[in-house]
Design a protein around this motif. Structure first.
Motif, PDB file in Angstrom:
ATOM      1  N   ALA A 168      -4.696 -39.818   6.043  1.00  0.00           N
ATOM      2  CA  ALA A 168      -5.500 -39.109   5.037  1.00  0.00           C
ATOM      3  C   ALA A 168      -5.813 -40.035   3.863  1.00  0.00           C
ATOM      4  N   LYS A 169      -4.803 -40.754   3.395  1.00  0.00           N
ATOM      5  CA  LYS A 169      -5.010 -41.597   2.207  1.00  0.00           C
ATOM      6  C   LYS A 169      -5.899 -42.800   2.510  1.00  0.00           C
ATOM      7  N   ALA A 170      -5.831 -43.319   3.750  1.00  0.00           N
ATOM      8  CA  ALA A 170      -6.754 -44.399   4.143  1.00  0.00           C
ATOM      9  C   ALA A 170      -8.177 -43.852   4.184  1.00  0.00           C
TER      10      ALA A 170
ATOM     11  N   ALA B 203      -7.467 -22.326  -6.994  1.00  0.00           N
ATOM     12  CA  ALA B 203      -8.254 -22.494  -5.762  1.00  0.00           C
ATOM     13  C   ALA B 203      -7.456 -23.365  -4.811  1.00  0.00           C
ATOM     14  N   ASP B 204      -7.388 -22.929  -3.582  1.00  0.00           N
ATOM     15  CA  ASP B 204      -6.860 -23.791  -2.528  1.00  0.00           C
ATOM     16  C   ASP B 204      -8.007 -24.716  -2.147  1.00  0.00           C
ATOM     17  N   VAL B 205      -7.831 -26.008  -2.325  1.00  0.00           N
ATOM     18  CA  VAL B 205      -8.955 -26.938  -2.125  1.00  0.00           C
ATOM     19  C   VAL B 205      -9.405 -27.020  -0.671  1.00  0.00           C
TER      20      VAL B 205
ATOM     21  N   SER C  99      -3.368 -29.996 -10.771  1.00  0.00           N
ATOM     22  CA  SER C  99      -2.848 -30.493 -12.054  1.00  0.00           C
ATOM     23  C   SER C  99      -1.830 -29.529 -12.672  1.00  0.00           C
ATOM     24  N   SER C 100      -1.239 -28.665 -11.834  1.00  0.00           N
ATOM     25  CA  SER C 100      -0.151 -27.823 -12.332  1.00  0.00           C
ATOM     26  C   SER C 100       1.114 -28.641 -12.571  1.00  0.00           C
ATOM     27  N   THR C 101       1.256 -29.750 -11.859  1.00  0.00           N
ATOM     28  CA  THR C 101       2.475 -30.573 -11.975  1.00  0.00           C
ATOM     29  C   THR C 101       2.111 -32.048 -11.818  1.00  0.00           C
ATOM     30  N   GLY C 102       3.130 -32.892 -11.942  1.00  0.00           N
ATOM     31  CA  GLY C 102       3.061 -34.280 -11.498  1.00  0.00           C
ATOM     32  C   GLY C 102       1.950 -35.123 -12.101  1.00  0.00           C
ATOM     33  N   ILE C 103       1.348 -35.941 -11.247  1.00  0.00           N
ATOM     34  CA  ILE C 103       0.323 -36.890 -11.683  1.00  0.00           C
ATOM     35  C   ILE C 103      -0.890 -36.138 -12.241  1.00  0.00           C
ATOM     36  N   GLY C 104      -1.268 -35.045 -11.584  1.00  0.00           N
ATOM     37  CA  GLY C 104      -2.422 -34.269 -12.053  1.00  0.00           C
ATOM     38  C   GLY C 104      -2.211 -33.755 -13.466  1.00  0.00           C
TER      39      GLY C 104
ATOM     40  N   ASN D  96     -10.073 -35.827  -7.686  1.00  0.00           N
ATOM     41  CA  ASN D  96      -9.480 -35.264  -6.471  1.00  0.00           C
ATOM     42  C   ASN D  96      -8.049 -35.779  -6.359  1.00  0.00           C
ATOM     43  N   ASN D  97      -7.121 -34.947  -6.839  1.00  0.00           N
ATOM     44  CA  ASN D  97      -5.714 -35.366  -6.925  1.00  0.00           C
ATOM     45  C   ASN D  97      -4.785 -34.508  -6.060  1.00  0.00           C
ATOM     46  N   ALA D  98      -5.176 -33.260  -5.765  1.00  0.00           N
ATOM     47  CA  ALA D  98      -4.262 -32.340  -5.057  1.00  0.00           C
ATOM     48  C   ALA D  98      -3.750 -32.988  -3.781  1.00  0.00           C
TER      49      ALA D  98
ATOM     50  N   PRO E  56      -1.737 -45.254  -6.207  1.00  0.00           N
ATOM     51  CA  PRO E  56      -0.422 -45.436  -6.832  1.00  0.00           C
ATOM     52  C   PRO E  56       0.635 -45.865  -5.811  1.00  0.00           C
ATOM     53  N   GLY E  57       1.628 -46.577  -6.312  1.00  0.00           N
ATOM     54  CA  GLY E  57       2.845 -46.795  -5.528  1.00  0.00           C
ATOM     55  C   GLY E  57       3.738 -45.585  -5.697  1.00  0.00           C
ATOM     56  N   PHE E  58       5.050 -45.784  -5.763  1.00  0.00           N
ATOM     57  CA  PHE E  58       5.970 -44.643  -5.844  1.00  0.00           C
ATOM     58  C   PHE E  58       6.171 -44.234  -7.301  1.00  0.00           C
ATOM     59  N   ILE E  59       5.845 -42.964  -7.567  1.00  0.00           N
ATOM     60  CA  ILE E  59       5.827 -42.433  -8.935  1.00  0.00           C
ATOM     61  C   ILE E  59       6.872 -41.316  -9.028  1.00  0.00           C
ATOM     62  N   GLY E  60       7.532 -41.234 -10.165  1.00  0.00           N
ATOM     63  CA  GLY E  60       8.629 -40.275 -10.319  1.00  0.00           C
ATOM     64  C   GLY E  60       8.188 -38.842 -10.513  1.00  0.00           C
ATOM     65  N   THR E  61       7.530 -38.261  -9.492  1.00  0.00           N
ATOM     66  CA  THR E  61       7.167 -36.837  -9.536  1.00  0.00           C
ATOM     67  C   THR E  61       8.018 -36.085  -8.512  1.00  0.00           C
ATOM     68  N   ASP E  62       7.824 -34.750  -8.446  1.00  0.00           N
ATOM     69  CA  ASP E  62       8.582 -33.929  -7.475  1.00  0.00           C
ATOM     70  C   ASP E  62       8.467 -34.491  -6.065  1.00  0.00           C
TER      71      ASP E  62
ATOM     72  N   ARG F  95      -2.965 -24.361  -6.723  1.00  0.00           N
ATOM     73  CA  ARG F  95      -3.063 -23.484  -5.556  1.00  0.00           C
ATOM     74  C   ARG F  95      -2.206 -22.236  -5.754  1.00  0.00           C
ATOM     75  N   SER F  96      -0.899 -22.437  -6.056  1.00  0.00           N
ATOM     76  CA  SER F  96      -0.004 -21.272  -6.171  1.00  0.00           C
ATOM     77  C   SER F  96       0.883 -21.300  -7.417  1.00  0.00           C
ATOM     78  N   SER F  97       0.993 -22.455  -8.079  1.00  0.00           N
ATOM     79  CA  SER F  97       1.925 -22.576  -9.221  1.00  0.00           C
ATOM     80  C   SER F  97       1.243 -22.189 -10.531  1.00  0.00           C
ATOM     81  N   ARG F  98       1.000 -20.881 -10.669  1.00  0.00           N
ATOM     82  CA  ARG F  98       0.242 -20.393 -11.829  1.00  0.00           C
ATOM     83  C   ARG F  98       0.956 -20.689 -13.154  1.00  0.00           C
TER      84      ARG F  98
ATOM     85  N   ASN G 284       0.393 -38.760   9.215  1.00  0.00           N
ATOM     86  CA  ASN G 284      -0.618 -37.818   8.709  1.00  0.00           C
ATOM     87  C   ASN G 284      -1.068 -38.229   7.291  1.00  0.00           C
ATOM     88  N   TYR G 285      -0.101 -38.469   6.427  1.00  0.00           N
ATOM     89  CA  TYR G 285      -0.402 -38.810   5.022  1.00  0.00           C
ATOM     90  C   TYR G 285      -1.121 -40.167   4.920  1.00  0.00           C
ATOM     91  N   ALA G 286      -0.629 -41.169   5.657  1.00  0.00           N
ATOM     92  CA  ALA G 286      -1.240 -42.505   5.604  1.00  0.00           C
ATOM     93  C   ALA G 286      -2.685 -42.453   6.091  1.00  0.00           C
TER      94      ALA G 286
HETATM   95  P1  NAP Z   1       3.101 -32.939  -6.859  1.00  0.00           P
HETATM   96  O1  NAP Z   1       3.878 -33.096  -8.109  1.00  0.00           O
HETATM   97  O2  NAP Z   1       3.744 -32.380  -5.639  1.00  0.00           O
HETATM   98  O3  NAP Z   1       1.794 -32.075  -7.222  1.00  0.00           O
HETATM   99  C1  NAP Z   1       0.889 -31.705  -6.228  1.00  0.00           C
HETATM  100  C2  NAP Z   1      -0.201 -30.867  -6.859  1.00  0.00           C
HETATM  101  O4  NAP Z   1      -1.173 -30.589  -5.838  1.00  0.00           O
HETATM  102  C3  NAP Z   1       0.284 -29.519  -7.383  1.00  0.00           C
HETATM  103  O5  NAP Z   1      -0.431 -29.225  -8.567  1.00  0.00           O
HETATM  104  C4  NAP Z   1      -0.138 -28.549  -6.281  1.00  0.00           C
HETATM  105  O6  NAP Z   1      -0.392 -27.241  -6.774  1.00  0.00           O
HETATM  106  C5  NAP Z   1      -1.424 -29.189  -5.825  1.00  0.00           C
HETATM  107  N1  NAP Z   1      -1.824 -28.773  -4.484  1.00  0.00           N
HETATM  108  C6  NAP Z   1      -1.211 -28.981  -3.317  1.00  0.00           C
HETATM  109  N2  NAP Z   1      -1.915 -28.441  -2.313  1.00  0.00           N
HETATM  110  C7  NAP Z   1      -3.019 -27.879  -2.875  1.00  0.00           C
HETATM  111  C8  NAP Z   1      -4.136 -27.169  -2.391  1.00  0.00           C
HETATM  112  N3  NAP Z   1      -4.283 -26.920  -1.072  1.00  0.00           N
HETATM  113  N4  NAP Z   1      -5.083 -26.766  -3.254  1.00  0.00           N
HETATM  114  C9  NAP Z   1      -4.952 -27.002  -4.582  1.00  0.00           C
HETATM  115  N5  NAP Z   1      -3.911 -27.668  -5.124  1.00  0.00           N
HETATM  116  C10 NAP Z   1      -2.960 -28.095  -4.268  1.00  0.00           C
HETATM  117  O7  NAP Z   1       2.465 -34.316  -6.364  1.00  0.00           O
HETATM  118  P2  NAP Z   1       2.183 -35.691  -7.140  1.00  0.00           P
HETATM  119  O8  NAP Z   1       3.271 -36.620  -6.816  1.00  0.00           O
HETATM  120  O9  NAP Z   1       1.811 -35.438  -8.534  1.00  0.00           O
HETATM  121  O10 NAP Z   1       0.908 -36.187  -6.321  1.00  0.00           O
HETATM  122  C11 NAP Z   1      -0.418 -36.050  -6.822  1.00  0.00           C
HETATM  123  C12 NAP Z   1      -1.342 -36.927  -5.990  1.00  0.00           C
HETATM  124  O11 NAP Z   1      -0.908 -38.282  -6.083  1.00  0.00           O
HETATM  125  C13 NAP Z   1      -1.341 -36.575  -4.509  1.00  0.00           C
HETATM  126  O12 NAP Z   1      -2.643 -36.733  -3.974  1.00  0.00           O
HETATM  127  C14 NAP Z   1      -0.406 -37.613  -3.922  1.00  0.00           C
HETATM  128  O13 NAP Z   1      -0.657 -37.836  -2.560  1.00  0.00           O
HETATM  129  C15 NAP Z   1      -0.725 -38.810  -4.796  1.00  0.00           C
HETATM  130  N6  NAP Z   1       0.303 -39.851  -4.840  1.00  0.00           N
HETATM  131  C16 NAP Z   1       1.565 -39.555  -5.283  1.00  0.00           C
HETATM  132  C17 NAP Z   1       2.510 -40.574  -5.313  1.00  0.00           C
HETATM  133  C18 NAP Z   1       3.916 -40.353  -5.807  1.00  0.00           C
HETATM  134  O14 NAP Z   1       4.731 -41.265  -5.660  1.00  0.00           O
HETATM  135  N7  NAP Z   1       4.245 -39.210  -6.368  1.00  0.00           N
HETATM  136  C19 NAP Z   1       2.170 -41.860  -4.892  1.00  0.00           C
HETATM  137  C20 NAP Z   1       0.884 -42.099  -4.451  1.00  0.00           C
HETATM  138  C21 NAP Z   1      -0.056 -41.085  -4.428  1.00  0.00           C
HETATM  139  P3  NAP Z   1       0.555 -25.975  -6.374  1.00  0.00           P
HETATM  140  O15 NAP Z   1       1.939 -26.347  -6.868  1.00  0.00           O
HETATM  141  O16 NAP Z   1      -0.032 -24.822  -7.052  1.00  0.00           O
HETATM  142  O17 NAP Z   1       0.507 -25.922  -4.870  1.00  0.00           O
END
Ligand code: NAP
Length: 245
Positions: A156-158, A60-62, A11-16, A87-89, A183-189, A35-38, A152-154
């Motif tokens: 894991a998500k399934a 914590a690295d999950v 939850s350092s960025t994005g959806i989390g 569980n979002n990481a 989620p579908g496609f969301i405007g994160t990094d 994990r690393s983005s303090r 790999n991603y598909a």
């Molecule tokens: P994001 O902006 O890249 O953020 C990913 C987050 O996961 C960061 O906080 C990162 O922390 C953390 N992370 C990655 N590896 C980790 C680890 N080993 N241990 C702990 N934390 C870890 O991604 P997002 O787009 O918000 O995605 C969040 C979730 O939504 C993911 O599960 C993704 O698969 C899912 N999702 C995203 C989309 C989309 O369109 N964006 C669509 C469907 C599903 P650090 O920066 O510290 O590494």
């Protein structure tokens, strides 16, 4: 509304981050895992506090059991037992299957599946003992439909779908629910980094004609984490702008 103690992985960025901020609007206590983005995690904590919640950043690295167990101890010290685990990481390492290394396969499965395993295992007793325990897993539209370059991603998500349904059965006797948001496609990094023409295609292929927002996903997660969803368990809630119609 009763206060809840929550852990949101990644939850350092994005959806989390959006989920953490949404929980804070309820006045909840939120452990912001990264994990690393303090610095980014600390910014999330600031936003949580500004939104009316209490926050703490927990590294914590999950994929690492010992780090997740240390995180649990830190969360217990800060807030006590946990009611809600999200569980979002997640990460992506996209490459066509014929070019995919075993390491690229393992790394992505480790974060999504081993990560969900370690965190759920570590917080299981808290969730089971909670008055209204909630497990929410973030999967993806890609877990249903697959996607070029994302074997790999598909996969894991399934896997998260089966994980969610099984945990729903095993937690049900405790009155704790387990659900999943896809989620579908969301405007994160994760998506904003794609080439512009790819993002145009994603928008065109989505019936609602746009990428989703972090807030739109956070709203669904908040519902599943709240008492308002008390008779819903084992479900996958799609939030994808109609993309899989
Ligand atoms: P994001 O902006 O890249 O953020 C990913 C987050 O996961 C960061 O906080 C990162 O922390 C953390 N992370 C990655 N590896 C980790 C680890 N080993 N241990 C702990 N934390 C870890 O991604 P997002 O787009 O918000 O995605 C969040 C979730 O939504 C993911 O599960 C993704 O698969 C899912 N999702 C995203 C989309 C989309 O369109 N964006 C669509 C469907 C599903 P650090 O920066 O510290 O590494």
């Amino acid at each position: 509304m009763e206060s809840k103690t929550c852990v949101v992985t990644g939850s350092s960025t994005g959806i989390g981050r959006g989920i953490a901020e949404r929980f804070a609007e309820n006045g909840w206590e939120v452990a912001v895992n990264y994990r690393s983005s303090r610095a980014a995690a600390e910014e999330t904590v600031d936003r949580v506090e500004a939104a009316g919640g209490s926050g703490v950043a927990v590294q914590a690295d999950v994929t690492m059991t010992d780090e997740v167990e240390r995180m649990r101890d830190e969360v217990h010290d800060a807030f006590g037992a946990v009611d809600v685990l999200v569980n979002n990481a997640g990460i992506t390492q996209d490459v066509r299957f014929t070019e995919m290394s075993h390491e690229e396969w393992d790394t992505v499965l480790d974060v999504h599946l081993d990560g969900a395993f370690h965190c759920t295992r570590t917080f299981y007793d808290d969730l089971a003992a909670a008055e209204e325990g909630r497990l929410v897993n973030i999967s993806s539209l890609i877990g249903k439909g697959g996607n070029f370059g994302q074997a790999n991603y598909a996969t894991a998500k399934a896997g998260i779908f089966g994980f969610t349904r099984t945990l729903a059965l095993e937690l049900a006797p405790e009155g704790t629910t387990a659900n999943c948001v896809a989620p579908g496609f969301i405007g994160t990094d994760m998506v904003e980094g794609l080439p512009e023409h790819v993002k145009d295609t994603l928008r065109e292929d989505t019936p609602l004609g746009r990428l989703g927002t972090v807030e739109e996903i956070a709203e669904v997660v908040d519902f599943l984490a709240s008492d308002r969803s008390s008779f819903i368990t084992g479900e996958v809630i799609d939030a994808n702008g109609g993309k899989d119609l």
